[in-house]
Design a protein around this motif. Structure first.
Motif, mmCIF file in Angstrom:
data_model
loop_
_atom_site.group_PDB
_atom_site.id
_atom_site.type_symbol
_atom_site.label_atom_id
_atom_site.label_comp_id
_atom_site.label_asym_id
_atom_site.label_seq_id
_atom_site.Cartn_x
_atom_site.Cartn_y
_atom_site.Cartn_z
ATOM 1 N N PRO A 328 25.720 52.201 -10.447
ATOM 2 C CA PRO A 328 25.237 53.330 -10.916
ATOM 3 C C PRO A 328 24.013 53.896 -10.173
ATOM 4 O O PRO A 328 23.815 53.888 -9.243
ATOM 5 N N LEU A 329 24.154 56.002 -10.578
ATOM 6 C CA LEU A 329 24.076 56.646 -9.427
ATOM 7 C C LEU A 329 22.514 57.797 -9.956
ATOM 8 O O LEU A 329 22.605 57.876 -8.884
ATOM 9 N N ILE A 330 22.525 56.987 -10.553
ATOM 10 C CA ILE A 330 20.504 58.055 -10.529
ATOM 11 C C ILE A 330 19.603 56.947 -10.814
ATOM 12 O O ILE A 330 20.806 55.650 -11.426
ATOM 13 N N ASP A 331 19.032 57.175 -10.043
ATOM 14 C CA ASP A 331 17.594 56.346 -10.194
ATOM 15 C C ASP A 331 16.966 56.504 -11.463
ATOM 16 O O ASP A 331 15.975 57.227 -11.063
ATOM 17 N N PRO A 332 16.181 55.475 -12.094
ATOM 18 C CA PRO A 332 15.774 56.013 -13.686
ATOM 19 C C PRO A 332 14.087 56.812 -13.040
ATOM 20 O O PRO A 332 13.919 57.459 -13.784
ATOM 21 N N ALA A 333 13.625 56.264 -11.537
ATOM 22 C CA ALA A 333 12.788 56.741 -10.722
ATOM 23 C C ALA A 333 12.444 58.218 -11.261
ATOM 24 O O ALA A 333 11.627 58.627 -10.935
ATOM 25 N N LEU A 334 13.439 58.147 -10.675
ATOM 26 C CA LEU A 334 13.458 60.091 -10.932
ATOM 27 C C LEU A 334 13.485 60.956 -11.827
ATOM 28 O O LEU A 334 13.042 61.787 -12.113
ATOM 29 N N PHE A 335 12.930 59.758 -12.749
ATOM 30 C CA PHE A 335 12.860 60.283 -14.367
ATOM 31 C C PHE A 335 11.482 59.699 -15.116
ATOM 32 O O PHE A 335 11.588 59.230 -16.173
ATOM 33 N N PRO A 336 10.286 59.786 -14.310
ATOM 34 C CA PRO A 336 9.548 59.022 -14.928
ATOM 35 C C PRO A 336 9.213 59.302 -16.369
ATOM 36 O O PRO A 336 8.229 58.241 -16.716
ATOM 37 N N ALA A 337 9.820 60.318 -16.872
ATOM 38 C CA ALA A 337 9.496 60.331 -18.788
ATOM 39 C C ALA A 337 10.259 59.004 -18.893
ATOM 40 O O ALA A 337 9.620 58.762 -20.797
ATOM 41 N N ASP A 338 11.119 58.637 -18.774
ATOM 42 C CA ASP A 338 11.376 57.436 -18.940
ATOM 43 C C ASP A 338 10.586 56.413 -19.859
ATOM 44 O O ASP A 338 9.911 55.679 -18.777
ATOM 45 N N ASP A 339 10.465 56.319 -20.939
ATOM 46 C CA ASP A 339 9.208 54.764 -21.276
ATOM 47 C C ASP A 339 10.270 53.382 -21.827
ATOM 48 O O ASP A 339 9.261 53.238 -22.813
ATOM 49 N N GLY A 340 11.690 53.271 -21.898
ATOM 50 C CA GLY A 340 11.924 51.912 -22.291
ATOM 51 C C GLY A 340 12.084 52.173 -23.867
ATOM 52 O O GLY A 340 12.741 51.636 -24.539
ATOM 53 N N GLY A 341 11.927 53.726 -24.261
ATOM 54 C CA GLY A 341 12.047 53.629 -25.867
ATOM 55 C C GLY A 341 13.334 55.332 -26.413
ATOM 56 O O GLY A 341 14.413 55.205 -25.418
ATOM 57 N N ALA A 342 12.681 55.574 -26.900
ATOM 58 C CA ALA A 342 14.093 57.076 -27.248
ATOM 59 C C ALA A 342 13.699 58.406 -25.956
ATOM 60 O O ALA A 342 15.102 58.703 -25.688
ATOM 61 N N TYR A 343 12.250 58.036 -25.069
ATOM 62 C CA TYR A 343 13.109 58.718 -23.678
ATOM 63 C C TYR A 343 13.212 58.111 -23.066
ATOM 64 O O TYR A 343 13.492 57.100 -21.936
ATOM 65 N N LEU A 344 15.111 57.830 -22.150
ATOM 66 C CA LEU A 344 15.872 57.229 -21.217
ATOM 67 C C LEU A 344 16.408 58.020 -20.450
ATOM 68 O O LEU A 344 16.631 59.809 -20.899
#
Length: 461
Positions: A328-344
């Motif tokens: 994977p080339l994108i660190d999910p931490a760069l997108f703090p809105a990722d809530d483990g639900g609909a926000y991905l």
């Protein structure tokens, strides 16, 4: 019957709830539509066109409200303004070609014989519409069906319950008779029972492969016409002579726009080895520039997926691929809105193979895999290594080469130097598990009409 609920991806709340019609109520709605259809078909073509266009105009008159509703229903950021320019463009084009498309085919008009083929409306058209582009996908069949003289029953996806209501309200306000075009809320059992009972003359379904199979099963033995646009895993191919920056910008947009929830979105990319490293580097930078967040925030460029269960599918595909060796080339931490639900958070995967689900099964989310290829033959082989065939996107400066490559790809539409687009002058169609049928263009009228031949002999000898 249980009420059908629309759970908003914005905050997980129940945004709308509707009670589905009973079987008897649904049958009565179809009967009203069938009764109204004959009078509608008898109206002049120009009048039908004018009323359909008036309905679209009424829809456009409330587009600001509809854009907000769309964000609540399926999560698209309001900054993108909805789908209403496309709704108008497609309606206008199908209106412009209607006279030609619906004109009789005259074999002979002499003092001895009149021989012609006319195109009659099929009767009652049933549209089962999806949530991802809920207005555009509906208008693809709704406009030509009404223009051709049919009645229409619309059943919208539970995720976009309000869209069907808004379409019906607008078209009725524009002058289309209320009984001729009806929006209904149905459960699966009633839907399948109506189809099996020959309630409709043509069924247009846009959705999953499983849903399409259920439609075919319900229609088995009824000889009801079916138009099916189902799954997709659309590929992009970047040749050695491609405009690299243009390819990155368009293909990444094609992969990520609408949170990747596009029928013809880009889900896998094959890049010539000479451009591969640069393409990947630029693509990562492009995706890192996205902002995941609340769709009502003006800064948001990537909203939530329409439902947390859709996001769960993408998460599972990505996790399986990484466990099998993908990077994977994108660190999910760069997108703090990722809530483990609909926000991905979006993702780009490399070091992938076609043994991984993420490269073979539909993802329908903000993830794309990128593979290095040695040339056209390898790219074509990989592009065809899919159960789906809706569109493909070829990036090259050589139009002749693009046409030759396109001829070898099992797909419905071949794009050169663009992707994730629908041209109403061209037939929208697919092959393999993507389904069958034809929408828009002159051919789009064929699905909602039937040929009737006249052989009139003017002499007796």
């Amino acid at each position: 019957m249980k009420p059908i609920q629309l759970i908003s991806p914005v905050d997980g709340s129940v945004y709308a709830e509707r009670q589905p019609l009973s079987h008897d109520e649904a049958q009565a709605a179809v009967a009203r539509a069938r009764s109204a259809q004959k009078d509608w078909a008898a109206r002049p073509l120009a009048e039908r066109i004018a009323l359909v266009k008036a309905g679209v105009e009424k829809l456009n008159g409330i587009k600001d409200k509809l854009v907000e509703e769309l964000a609540w229903q399926m999560g698209r950021p309001t900054r993108y303004g909805g789908e209403f320019g496309g709704v108008g463009d497609r309606t206008n084009y199908m209106s412009e070609i209607a006279e030609q498309a619906l004109a009789p085919i005259v074999a002979e008009a002499s003092d001895r014989f009149e021989r012609r083929i006319v195109k009659e409306p099929v009767g009652v058209v049933f549209i089962v519409a999806p949530w991802n582009y809920p207005y555009l996908t509906t208008i693809n069949t709704l406009a030509p069906a009404l223009i051709a003289g049919n009645a229409v029953i619309l059943k919208h996806a539970s995720q976009t319950l309000l869209v069907g209501e808004r379409l019906a309200e607008a078209f009725h306000a524009g002058g289309v008779p209320a009984e001729l075009f009806q929006n209904v809320v149905l459960d699966h059992a009633t839907t399948e029972s109506l189809i099996a009972g020959r309630a409709f003359n043509f069924v247009n379904f846009t959705g999953s492969v499983g849903g399409g199979a259920a439609m075919e099963k319900a229609a088995a033995g009824t000889f009801t016409g079916l138009g099916l646009e189902l799954g997709g895993k659309d590929p992009g191919y970047v040749r050695a002579d491609a405009d690299l920056d243009a390819a990155v910008d368009s293909l990444m947009d094609g992969a990520m726009y609408n949170a990747g929830q596009c029928c013809c979105g880009i889900e896998r990319i094959y890049v010539h080895e000479s451009l591969y490293d640069a393409f990947v580097e630029k693509s990562v930078a492009w995706v890192k520039g996205l902002t995941l967040g609340n769709p009502f925030d003006a800064a948001t460029t990537l909203g939530p997926m329409a439902n947390k269960r859709f996001a769960a599918v993408v998460r599972a595909q990505v996790a399986e691929a990484i466990a099998a060796g993908a990077t994977p080339l994108i660190d999910p931490a760069l997108f703090p809105a990722d809530d483990g639900g609909a926000y991905l958070a979006p993702q780009i995967l490399v070091d992938i193979t076609h043994d991984m689900r993420v490269m073979k099964e539909e993802s329908f989310g903000p993830v794309v895999g990128i593979m290095k290829v040695s040339g056209d033959d390898e790219a074509i082989s990989l592009m065809n290594d899919s159960p789906y065939g809706l569109t493909c996107s070829i990036w090259t400066s050589d139009a002749e080469a693009a046409a030759e490559i396109g001829a070898r790809i099992e797909t419905g539409t071949v794009f050169m130097n663009r992707c994730d687009y629908l041209d109403p002058a061209l037939c929208w169609t697919g092959c393999k598990d993507t389904g069958r049928g034809a929408a828009l263009s002159v051919l789009g009228y064929n699905a909602v009409t039937r040929p009737k031949s006249y052989h009139l002999k003017k002499v007796t000898k």
